[in-house]
Design an enzyme around this catalytic site. Sequence first.
Site, PDB file in Angstrom:
ATOM      1  N   LYS A   1     -10.040 -14.814 -22.464  1.00  0.00           N
ATOM      2  CA  LYS A   1     -11.106 -15.365 -21.625  1.00  0.00           C
ATOM      3  C   LYS A   1     -12.415 -14.664 -21.980  1.00  0.00           C
ATOM      4  O   LYS A   1     -12.632 -13.508 -21.662  1.00  0.00           O
ATOM      5  CB  LYS A   1     -10.830 -15.157 -20.136  1.00  0.00           C
ATOM      6  CG  LYS A   1     -11.862 -15.900 -19.284  1.00  0.00           C
ATOM      7  CD  LYS A   1     -12.179 -15.193 -18.000  1.00  0.00           C
ATOM      8  CE  LYS A   1     -13.536 -14.663 -17.753  1.00  0.00           C
ATOM      9  NZ  LYS A   1     -14.718 -15.365 -18.147  1.00  0.00           N
TER      10      LYS A   1
ATOM     11  N   GLY B   1     -14.934  -4.583 -19.468  1.00  0.00           N
ATOM     12  CA  GLY B   1     -15.990  -5.041 -18.580  1.00  0.00           C
ATOM     13  C   GLY B   1     -16.402  -3.929 -17.643  1.00  0.00           C
ATOM     14  O   GLY B   1     -16.208  -2.749 -17.941  1.00  0.00           O
ATOM     15  N   SER B   2     -16.928  -4.321 -16.495  1.00  0.00           N
ATOM     16  CA  SER B   2     -17.470  -3.325 -15.565  1.00  0.00           C
ATOM     17  C   SER B   2     -16.356  -2.605 -14.802  1.00  0.00           C
ATOM     18  O   SER B   2     -15.246  -3.137 -14.635  1.00  0.00           O
ATOM     19  CB  SER B   2     -18.399  -4.022 -14.585  1.00  0.00           C
ATOM     20  OG  SER B   2     -17.664  -4.978 -13.846  1.00  0.00           O
ATOM     21  N   THR B   3     -16.672  -1.435 -14.318  1.00  0.00           N
ATOM     22  CA  THR B   3     -15.704  -0.658 -13.536  1.00  0.00           C
ATOM     23  C   THR B   3     -15.352  -1.384 -12.237  1.00  0.00           C
ATOM     24  O   THR B   3     -14.192  -1.383 -11.803  1.00  0.00           O
ATOM     25  CB  THR B   3     -16.279   0.738 -13.256  1.00  0.00           C
ATOM     26  OG1 THR B   3     -16.391   1.414 -14.522  1.00  0.00           O
ATOM     27  CG2 THR B   3     -15.397   1.557 -12.331  1.00  0.00           C
TER      28      THR B   3
ATOM     29  N   GLY C   1     -12.969  -3.978 -13.101  1.00  0.00           N
ATOM     30  CA  GLY C   1     -11.768  -3.267 -13.572  1.00  0.00           C
ATOM     31  C   GLY C   1     -10.838  -2.905 -12.419  1.00  0.00           C
ATOM     32  O   GLY C   1      -9.615  -2.980 -12.534  1.00  0.00           O
TER      33      GLY C   1
ATOM     34  N   GLU D   1     -11.123  -1.096 -20.436  1.00  0.00           N
ATOM     35  CA  GLU D   1     -12.234  -0.387 -21.100  1.00  0.00           C
ATOM     36  C   GLU D   1     -13.463  -0.701 -20.262  1.00  0.00           C
ATOM     37  O   GLU D   1     -13.939  -1.833 -20.268  1.00  0.00           O
ATOM     38  CB  GLU D   1     -12.444  -0.909 -22.526  1.00  0.00           C
ATOM     39  CG  GLU D   1     -11.220  -0.844 -23.419  1.00  0.00           C
ATOM     40  CD  GLU D   1     -10.869   0.560 -23.829  1.00  0.00           C
ATOM     41  OE1 GLU D   1     -11.729   1.459 -23.710  1.00  0.00           O
ATOM     42  OE2 GLU D   1      -9.715   0.778 -24.244  1.00  0.00           O
TER      43      GLU D   1
ATOM     44  N   CYS E   1     -21.696  -0.183 -23.735  1.00  0.00           N
ATOM     45  CA  CYS E   1     -21.001   0.673 -22.771  1.00  0.00           C
ATOM     46  C   CYS E   1     -21.148   2.142 -23.121  1.00  0.00           C
ATOM     47  O   CYS E   1     -21.147   2.998 -22.256  1.00  0.00           O
ATOM     48  CB  CYS E   1     -19.526   0.300 -22.736  1.00  0.00           C
ATOM     49  SG  CYS E   1     -18.791   0.250 -24.367  1.00  0.00           S
TER      50      CYS E   1
ATOM     51  N   GLU F   1     -24.721   2.699 -14.222  1.00  0.00           N
ATOM     52  CA  GLU F   1     -24.880   2.093 -15.538  1.00  0.00           C
ATOM     53  C   GLU F   1     -25.946   1.002 -15.445  1.00  0.00           C
ATOM     54  O   GLU F   1     -25.803   0.061 -14.664  1.00  0.00           O
ATOM     55  CB  GLU F   1     -23.547   1.493 -15.972  1.00  0.00           C
ATOM     56  CG  GLU F   1     -23.578   0.973 -17.381  1.00  0.00           C
ATOM     57  CD  GLU F   1     -22.240   0.398 -17.811  1.00  0.00           C
ATOM     58  OE1 GLU F   1     -21.624  -0.326 -17.011  1.00  0.00           O
ATOM     59  OE2 GLU F   1     -21.825   0.667 -18.945  1.00  0.00           O
TER      60      GLU F   1
END
Length: 497
Positions: A184, A237-239, A242, A260, A295, A394
Amino acid sequence: MTDWHAKAAALQLDGRAFINGERIAAEQSFDKSSPIDGRLLGQVARCDAREAELAVQAARQAFNDRRWAGLPPAQRKRILIKFADLMLAHKEELALIETMDMGKPIRYSQAVDVNSAANCLRWYGEATDKVYDEIAPTPDNSLALITREPVGVVAAIVPWNYPMLMTSWKIAPALAAGNSVILKPSEKSPYSALRMAELAIEAGIPPGVLNVLPGYGHEIGQILGLHMDVDCLAFTGSTCVGKQIFSYAAQSNLKRVWTELGGKSANIVCADCPDLEQAVQSALGSMYFNQGESCNAPSRLFVERSIKDAFLARALELVPQYQVSDPLDEATVMGALVDAQQMRSVLGYIEAGRAEGAQLLAGGGQARSDSGGFYVEPTLFDGVRNDMKIAREEIFGPVLSLITFDDVADAVRQANDSSYGLQAAVWSGNLAKAHQIARALRAGTVHVNQYDDDDITVPFGGYKQSGNGRDKSLHAFDKYTELKTTWLHIGAALQGG
Ligand code: NAP
Ligand code: MG
């Protein structure tokens, strides 16, 4: 010289899903426009439960009948290498898709994104017939084989900052290990992965083995995350998302989850740095590369007080080299941010930095607003404290925060005072000291006296809330394989002989 504007005007993009070797129109679609000038690129499939079911069934069937995993490893190798060759043969087309879709300069789409993605496919293809399994040191009357088997149906969810490269970091080891994959892509950058799926078929990867489902994260992403017949979910992607990814596994079938995630990497420049010019160039080059949408961008720059003025003076001389310009011009080094939302978010962080008392020394504003696209100037703050919002969160844009330090132990403590732990760097001519600092830094990668060196041979991933597991290198196979022990009783040893 390529006329990229003419090519962009003629670009025809197909946003339909790719399932079981074919293009499939979803019931719904959404408009996708380019961040470089706002032009409409086309309609993209908004995949949902129906497409998920078709793709999971195709992937499961392909896995069960072993049309891919059952091929001799040398044959899978040849096919993956052909896939890499086809990407290089379509370099201009793929690079243009990437630039139009997410805004990065065309020179880097070609030289970095297509090349690195192809290299990744080639490298894992090569590994296919070179990695051996193990035999355990068991007693004489037995033989214990420790083998790796593909985990089954892998769903991979990737972001928009390096769409082709993140796709290849997931699919190359997953395919090399014999899995079926459903990818995706981000709704913000769906086109290159769809084109890659067509090239995979052309290379000889059987239908059903690689499927691409574009759409929204909270729709198709969540459906794949919760699916009972998906064995593994590999996410970049983002935390924040995640954390949801782990909850999907917990709510469904405990699928293997690998993440990641974000970063806020610290770059520590000590007074005994062996090459200040190199350190300045690297600090800016690595921060502003990809418009700061990386990142691992070294967004927290710690500089020792005695060299701070010299460092800063040189940095301010160099910032204009990163001026934003037309992404379709081969001379451009800074392109557009991915969309208006990202631009507003980055400008909001810049405002927060000023409000908290950091000194804005370069950039800080929107650029090229008459283009219809979304651009932010390369930005540099001095006088940042590690507890400010711009040092903690971030930003994912071209914003560099300089923090001055007096004591290196304190710099390391501050560097580690972050919820993230993706990468870090230290600059010192004293290698023993540099190594001590590298050991003390809690990050998946620590660079010493450089920031840019990279290779597919080394693992990539983070400590703490930067995620778990590693992309790249042979370690990536850990994510896409199960370890099986087969214990054979072979009886007593032959006598004599
Ligand atoms: P994101 O918002 O977390 O989205 C990443 C992917 O997840 C997209 O495909 C997204 O789809 C999907 N998604 C969103 N919500 C979801 C949900 N509820 N369930 C399932 N999937 C969902 O991240 P991004 O903004 O695209 O990318 C930037 C982030 O990626 C940064 O934090 C960056 O640090 C991180 N990153 C990490 C690495 C690394 O290796 N550590 C590498 C590159 C990027 P939609 O696009 O439809 O929202
Ligand atoms: Mg998102």
